[in-house]
Structures are given as C-alpha cells and as structure tokens.
Design a protein around this motif. Structure first.
Motif, mmCIF file in Angstrom:
data_model
loop_
_atom_site.group_PDB
_atom_site.id
_atom_site.type_symbol
_atom_site.label_atom_id
_atom_site.label_comp_id
_atom_site.label_asym_id
_atom_site.label_seq_id
_atom_site.Cartn_x
_atom_site.Cartn_y
_atom_site.Cartn_z
ATOM 1 N N THR A 64 0.840 -1.205 0.000
ATOM 2 C CA THR A 64 0.000 0.000 0.000
ATOM 3 C C THR A 64 0.873 1.253 0.000
ATOM 4 O O THR A 64 0.589 2.216 -0.717
ATOM 5 N N ARG B 200 0.985 4.098 -2.972
ATOM 6 C CA ARG B 200 0.777 5.526 -2.712
ATOM 7 C C ARG B 200 1.957 6.353 -3.200
ATOM 8 O O ARG B 200 1.768 7.435 -3.771
ATOM 9 N N SER C 162 1.663 6.752 -6.865
ATOM 10 C CA SER C 162 0.633 7.741 -7.202
ATOM 11 C C SER C 162 1.154 9.159 -7.034
ATOM 12 O O SER C 162 0.923 10.030 -7.879
#
Length: 119
Positions: A83, A87, A90
C-alpha cells in the motif's frame, strides 16, 4: 466537558499513542516545549512555534474531507508495504504530471463548493 478519545486497531495500520503524537508534534506543537518563549517579546519565534507540526507542514488539502483523511493517515499510518509503494507511485505520477494535478485540484475546489451549497 471533555472528549474521550478511544484508540482501536485497524488492520494494516500502525497506531500512534497520544504521548508519541504530542512529542512528535504530528498534529499540533508540543506546548510543554519552549515555554521560555514570550510571544509578546519574540513574535517571530512564537509564530514559528505555532506553525511547527507535521500537519501544518504537509497539509495542502482543499476539502474538509481531505483534511480529515490526511489527519487520519498521520495518526494511523498504513503499515502495509504494498500500500505504501502504491501511494508513493501515485504521488510520483502526480508530481510528474503537474497539469493533471492542477486539474484535479480545480475539480476538488468546485466539488467542495458544491458540497458546501448542498449543506
């Protein structure tokens, strides 16, 4: 009246206790530190101390929902490596594509305005 905060574990999240949050100045400056600063005599130092927290440093949110989500992520950060990497990917994408980032910020501003009108 006072508010009682209850901590609960959420899967793949790292809990940060209240004392650590205060000492790390995640949300607000540690008021027990630098008590020797007199705001009337040293306004510049007092202003710098008031702005000294992780939230003040990184908060560029445009909506109240975004601000609540950021606060939640600061107080209970993700502990799952995949995760975190997703992130980071992104963020990297939005840093490289500033036009898209600007368009998203404009849309969030419009959305917030619409939500405010609905309420």
């Amino acid at each position: 009246r006072s508010v009682r905060v209850a901590y609960r574990c959420i899967k793949d999240r790292v809990g940060i206790d209240r004392d650590s949050c205060r000492l790390l100045e995640l949300i607000a400056p540690d008021t027990t530190a630098n008590r020797d600063i007199d705001p009337e005599k040293d306004a510049k130092a007092a202003k710098a101390m008031a702005a000294r927290s992780l939230m003040k440093l990184v908060d560029q949110t445009l909506t109240q929902g975004g601000q609540r989500l950021l606060r939640s992520n600061v107080l209970m950060p993700v502990g799952n490596k995949r995760t975190i990497e997703d992130r980071l990917d992104s963020v990297e994408y939005l840093v490289k594509h500033s036009e898209l980032r600007a368009a998203l910020r404009r849309q969030l501003t419009v959305l917030q305005s619409d939500v405010d009108h609905l309420l």
